[in-house]
Scaffold this motif. Structure first.
Motif, PDB file in Angstrom:
ATOM      1  N   VAL A  60       0.865  -1.177   0.000  1.00 49.02           N
ATOM      2  CA  VAL A  60       0.000   0.000   0.000  1.00 49.02           C
ATOM      3  C   VAL A  60       0.897   1.221   0.000  1.00 49.02           C
ATOM      4  O   VAL A  60       1.659   1.424   0.937  1.00 49.02           O
ATOM      5  CB  VAL A  60      -0.925   0.021   1.252  1.00 49.02           C
ATOM      6  N   SER A  61       0.832   2.023  -1.036  1.00 50.02           N
ATOM      7  CA  SER A  61       1.700   3.195  -1.109  1.00 50.02           C
ATOM      8  C   SER A  61       1.329   4.198  -0.041  1.00 50.02           C
ATOM      9  O   SER A  61       0.166   4.352   0.307  1.00 50.02           O
ATOM     10  CB  SER A  61       1.580   3.850  -2.487  1.00 50.02           C
ATOM     11  N   SER A  62       2.318   4.871   0.496  1.00 51.65           N
ATOM     12  CA  SER A  62       2.094   5.843   1.562  1.00 51.65           C
ATOM     13  C   SER A  62       1.454   7.103   0.992  1.00 51.65           C
ATOM     14  O   SER A  62       1.950   7.676   0.031  1.00 51.65           O
ATOM     15  CB  SER A  62       3.425   6.187   2.233  1.00 51.65           C
ATOM     16  N   PRO A  63       0.310   7.524   1.558  1.00 51.24           N
ATOM     17  CA  PRO A  63      -0.347   8.727   1.046  1.00 51.24           C
ATOM     18  C   PRO A  63       0.506   9.968   1.259  1.00 51.24           C
ATOM     19  O   PRO A  63       1.224  10.076   2.257  1.00 51.24           O
ATOM     20  CB  PRO A  63      -1.645   8.786   1.857  1.00 51.24           C
ATOM     21  N   THR A  64       0.419  10.902   0.299  1.00 49.71           N
ATOM     22  CA  THR A  64       1.188  12.150   0.415  1.00 49.71           C
ATOM     23  C   THR A  64       0.719  12.955   1.612  1.00 49.71           C
ATOM     24  O   THR A  64       1.524  13.465   2.396  1.00 49.71           O
ATOM     25  CB  THR A  64       1.054  12.983  -0.873  1.00 49.71           C
ATOM     26  N   GLN A  65      -0.599  13.065   1.753  1.00 50.27           N
ATOM     27  CA  GLN A  65      -1.172  13.807   2.880  1.00 50.27           C
ATOM     28  C   GLN A  65      -1.505  12.831   4.001  1.00 50.27           C
ATOM     29  O   GLN A  65      -2.464  12.069   3.907  1.00 50.27           O
ATOM     30  CB  GLN A  65      -2.430  14.559   2.418  1.00 50.27           C
ATOM     31  N   TRP A  66      -0.688  12.861   5.043  1.00 52.44           N
ATOM     32  CA  TRP A  66      -0.920  11.957   6.178  1.00 52.44           C
ATOM     33  C   TRP A  66      -1.934  12.600   7.122  1.00 52.44           C
ATOM     34  O   TRP A  66      -1.852  13.791   7.402  1.00 52.44           O
ATOM     35  CB  TRP A  66       0.395  11.708   6.908  1.00 52.44           C
ATOM     36  N   PRO A  67      -2.918  11.833   7.620  1.00 55.57           N
ATOM     37  CA  PRO A  67      -3.930  12.404   8.516  1.00 55.57           C
ATOM     38  C   PRO A  67      -3.305  13.064   9.742  1.00 55.57           C
ATOM     39  O   PRO A  67      -2.528  12.426  10.469  1.00 55.57           O
ATOM     40  CB  PRO A  67      -4.780  11.192   8.904  1.00 55.57           C
ATOM     41  N   ARG A 120       9.438  -0.257  18.099  1.00 58.16           N
ATOM     42  CA  ARG A 120       9.010   1.143  18.056  1.00 58.16           C
ATOM     43  C   ARG A 120       8.924   1.606  16.603  1.00 58.16           C
ATOM     44  O   ARG A 120       9.886   1.462  15.836  1.00 58.16           O
ATOM     45  CB  ARG A 120       9.968   2.023  18.857  1.00 58.16           C
ATOM     46  N   LEU A 121       7.776   2.170  16.245  1.00 54.62           N
ATOM     47  CA  LEU A 121       7.522   2.659  14.898  1.00 54.62           C
ATOM     48  C   LEU A 121       7.237   4.153  14.936  1.00 54.62           C
ATOM     49  O   LEU A 121       6.662   4.651  15.918  1.00 54.62           O
ATOM     50  CB  LEU A 121       6.315   1.946  14.283  1.00 54.62           C
ATOM     51  N   ASP A 122       7.618   4.866  13.878  1.00 55.67           N
ATOM     52  CA  ASP A 122       7.307   6.286  13.810  1.00 55.67           C
ATOM     53  C   ASP A 122       5.868   6.477  13.342  1.00 55.67           C
ATOM     54  O   ASP A 122       5.119   5.508  13.187  1.00 55.67           O
ATOM     55  CB  ASP A 122       8.311   7.027  12.919  1.00 55.67           C
ATOM     56  N   GLU A 123       5.481   7.727  13.087  1.00 55.14           N
ATOM     57  CA  GLU A 123       4.080   8.011  12.805  1.00 55.14           C
ATOM     58  C   GLU A 123       3.575   7.354  11.528  1.00 55.14           C
ATOM     59  O   GLU A 123       2.381   7.105  11.381  1.00 55.14           O
ATOM     60  CB  GLU A 123       3.852   9.519  12.723  1.00 55.14           C
ATOM     61  N   ARG A 124       4.484   7.016  10.589  1.00 57.13           N
ATOM     62  CA  ARG A 124       4.071   6.373   9.348  1.00 57.13           C
ATOM     63  C   ARG A 124       4.359   4.878   9.332  1.00 57.13           C
ATOM     64  O   ARG A 124       4.285   4.227   8.295  1.00 57.13           O
ATOM     65  CB  ARG A 124       4.732   7.055   8.150  1.00 57.13           C
ATOM     66  N   GLY A 125       4.721   4.341  10.484  1.00 61.40           N
ATOM     67  CA  GLY A 125       4.913   2.902  10.594  1.00 61.40           C
ATOM     68  C   GLY A 125       6.298   2.398  10.295  1.00 61.40           C
ATOM     69  O   GLY A 125       6.510   1.176  10.215  1.00 61.40           O
ATOM     70  N   GLU A 126       7.276   3.290  10.132  1.00 66.11           N
ATOM     71  CA  GLU A 126       8.652   2.860   9.873  1.00 66.11           C
ATOM     72  C   GLU A 126       9.324   2.458  11.192  1.00 66.11           C
ATOM     73  O   GLU A 126       9.199   3.152  12.203  1.00 66.11           O
ATOM     74  CB  GLU A 126       9.445   3.982   9.213  1.00 66.11           C
ATOM     75  N   ALA A 143       2.936  -6.429   9.445  1.00 67.53           N
ATOM     76  CA  ALA A 143       1.552  -6.425   8.977  1.00 67.53           C
ATOM     77  C   ALA A 143       0.853  -5.113   9.307  1.00 67.53           C
ATOM     78  O   ALA A 143      -0.047  -4.677   8.580  1.00 67.53           O
ATOM     79  CB  ALA A 143       0.794  -7.596   9.602  1.00 67.53           C
ATOM     80  N   PHE A 144       1.275  -4.484  10.395  1.00 66.07           N
ATOM     81  CA  PHE A 144       0.642  -3.219  10.793  1.00 66.07           C
ATOM     82  C   PHE A 144       1.009  -2.094   9.833  1.00 66.07           C
ATOM     83  O   PHE A 144       0.183  -1.210   9.559  1.00 66.07           O
ATOM     84  CB  PHE A 144       1.056  -2.859  12.220  1.00 66.07           C
ATOM     85  N   GLN A 145       2.225  -2.108   9.308  1.00 65.37           N
ATOM     86  CA  GLN A 145       2.656  -1.012   8.439  1.00 65.37           C
ATOM     87  C   GLN A 145       1.743  -0.831   7.226  1.00 65.37           C
ATOM     88  O   GLN A 145       1.231   0.270   6.997  1.00 65.37           O
ATOM     89  CB  GLN A 145       4.101  -1.228   7.979  1.00 65.37           C
ATOM     90  N   PRO A 146       1.476  -1.865   6.420  1.00 65.30           N
ATOM     91  CA  PRO A 146       0.559  -1.664   5.301  1.00 65.30           C
ATOM     92  C   PRO A 146      -0.883  -1.399   5.741  1.00 65.30           C
ATOM     93  O   PRO A 146      -1.620  -0.688   5.041  1.00 65.30           O
ATOM     94  CB  PRO A 146       0.666  -2.970   4.499  1.00 65.30           C
ATOM     95  N   SER A 147      -1.287  -1.941   6.883  1.00 63.70           N
ATOM     96  CA  SER A 147      -2.627  -1.651   7.398  1.00 63.70           C
ATOM     97  C   SER A 147      -2.756  -0.176   7.742  1.00 63.70           C
ATOM     98  O   SER A 147      -3.767   0.471   7.434  1.00 63.70           O
ATOM     99  CB  SER A 147      -2.919  -2.502   8.640  1.00 63.70           C
ATOM    100  N   LEU A 148      -1.710   0.366   8.383  1.00 61.26           N
ATOM    101  CA  LEU A 148      -1.716   1.776   8.742  1.00 61.26           C
ATOM    102  C   LEU A 148      -1.758   2.647   7.489  1.00 61.26           C
ATOM    103  O   LEU A 148      -2.497   3.644   7.432  1.00 61.26           O
ATOM    104  CB  LEU A 148      -0.475   2.098   9.579  1.00 61.26           C
ATOM    105  N   ARG A 149      -0.987   2.274   6.481  1.00 64.44           N
ATOM    106  CA  ARG A 149      -0.972   3.057   5.242  1.00 64.44           C
ATOM    107  C   ARG A 149      -2.312   2.987   4.518  1.00 64.44           C
ATOM    108  O   ARG A 149      -2.781   3.979   3.953  1.00 64.44           O
ATOM    109  CB  ARG A 149       0.158   2.565   4.342  1.00 64.44           C
ATOM    110  N   ALA A 150      -2.933   1.815   4.546  1.00 60.46           N
ATOM    111  CA  ALA A 150      -4.242   1.673   3.925  1.00 60.46           C
ATOM    112  C   ALA A 150      -5.275   2.533   4.653  1.00 60.46           C
ATOM    113  O   ALA A 150      -6.132   3.175   4.027  1.00 60.46           O
ATOM    114  CB  ALA A 150      -4.670   0.206   3.934  1.00 60.46           C
ATOM    115  N   ALA A 203      -4.589   6.183   3.719  1.00 61.44           N
ATOM    116  CA  ALA A 203      -4.997   6.467   2.341  1.00 61.44           C
ATOM    117  C   ALA A 203      -6.510   6.556   2.218  1.00 61.44           C
ATOM    118  O   ALA A 203      -7.035   7.339   1.411  1.00 61.44           O
ATOM    119  CB  ALA A 203      -4.450   5.391   1.402  1.00 61.44           C
ATOM    120  N   GLY A 204      -7.226   5.758   3.010  1.00 59.13           N
ATOM    121  CA  GLY A 204      -8.681   5.764   2.936  1.00 59.13           C
ATOM    122  C   GLY A 204      -9.360   6.690   3.917  1.00 59.13           C
ATOM    123  O   GLY A 204     -10.594   6.724   3.980  1.00 59.13           O
ATOM    124  N   GLY A 205      -8.541   7.414   4.691  1.00 60.01           N
ATOM    125  CA  GLY A 205      -9.134   8.316   5.679  1.00 60.01           C
ATOM    126  C   GLY A 205      -9.899   7.591   6.772  1.00 60.01           C
ATOM    127  O   GLY A 205     -10.877   8.107   7.324  1.00 60.01           O
TER     128      GLY A 205
END
Length: 327
Positions: free
Chosen positions: A9-16, A46-52, A176-183, A186-188
């Motif tokens: 799941v590509s990381s959205p440009t505008q993060w909530p 420990r992950l940052d705000e975008r799941g890295e 598994a959480f990283q792509p879930s978070l990005r999805a 992306a879907g708001g």
């Protein structure tokens, strides 16, 4: 590697802007599932705000008792004998959690085990919110056959290496959480965050030791012990009415985190002459919960039946002056 999953799941440009600024993906292995059980190993990614991923940490913990189902977690008494006590790792564990949302698969279990360990150590875990990846999977409507961790991992192509090993389970969940978070971003999607209430009052029941000086033997039939309370001697007077007193015989159910250990809270309700119920029905007089928007089965049923709902603080006040039963 987590970076390889980024293409799912590509990381959205505008993060909530309302999303948390950091996460602590946690897994704990325990001696069992009951309130008296102990943590025997713990891992945090420990992950940052975008799941890295920023870093990870793992420790064994000496539970000072039988290790429980060794055939599941593989940790024997001999392995754990030289491990640190929870009090010895509490500060480091807290540093890993501080200021972050706790993420776990069936997060209420991991959080409750952690909260109890900190209460035993007379400390408080610095966690204020948790996110359950089961709840997030439901929000994302993922096409999973069930909500086991292995199913979520398989959905994202994450390979499990050592199931029920805290460090590997935490890694798998982080991947598994990283792509879930990005999805979700992306879907708001609104993240299913719940409040964590550290235990401020706790009473531990001692675990018996063997006469030889070893730890108490683990019995499979005692893995999930239930407390049998005496039957309430008073008839049910009906539902609680706002602004009035509680009355002996009322059926009270509890849901979610409480600042006072649940057993203590239920003991006080029983001593006051109330009937502590394990589920919600049309006969339930009152539901006590600090998370009325949590969506738990009890909260959902309370809404369906029109059962009155109070938070822990209000219930505690009412417990001080319970009206006697008729006659």
């Amino acid at each position: 590697m987590l970076e390889d999953r980024a293409t799912v799941v590509s990381s959205p440009t505008q993060w909530p802007a309302t999303y948390p600024k950091g996460y602590a993906v946690v897994d704990v292995e325990t001696t069992g599932l009951a309130r008296d059980d102990r943590i025997i190993s713990a891992a945090v990614y420990r992950l940052d705000e975008r799941g890295e991923v920023e870093d990870h940490w793992y420790t064994l913990v000496n539970p000072e008792r039988d290790p429980g189902p060794v055939w599941i977690h593989g940790l024997t008494s001999e392995v754990l004998e030289g491990a640190p006590l929870f009090a010895d790792v509490a500060e480091e564990f807290a540093a890993r959690l501080d200021g972050r949302v706790l993420v776990a698969h069936n997060a209420v279990f991991d959080w409750q085990m952690i909260a109890r360990e900190y209460a035993r150590a007379r400390r408080e875990a610095p966690v204020r919110q948790r996110l359950c990846t089961i709840a997030l999977s439901k929000e994302l409507d993922l096409p999973l056959p069930n909500f086991k961790l292995e199913s979520l991992a398989a959905h994202y192509g994450v390979v499990q290496q050592r199931a029920h090993h805290a460090l590997d389970d935490a890694r798998v969940l982080a991947e598994a959480f990283q792509p879930s978070l990005r999805a979700a971003a992306a879907g708001g999607v609104r993240l299913p965050l719940l409040e964590c209430r550290p235990l401020t009052e706790w009473s531990d029941r001692p675990v018996p030791r063997q006469s030889s000086g070893g730890y108490a033997a683990y019995r499979p039939d005692s893995w999930r012990p239930s407390r049998k309370r005496p039957a309430c001697p008073f008839p049910n007077p009906g539902r609680y009415e706002d602004g009035k007193r509680l009355k002996q015989g009322m059926r009270v159910a509890f849901s979610g985190d409480t600042s006072v250990d649940r057993d203590l809270l239920e003991d006080r309700a029983t001593e006051a002459g109330l009937h502590v119920a394990s589920s919600i029905s049309r006969l339930t007089s009152l539901l006590v919960t600090n998370d009325p928007d949590s969506g738990t089965s009890k909260v959902v049923k309370a809404r369906q039946f029109g059962t009155p709902v109070l938070d822990e603080a209000a219930f505690g006040q009412l417990l001080r002056d319970v009206e006697p039963a008729d006659g």
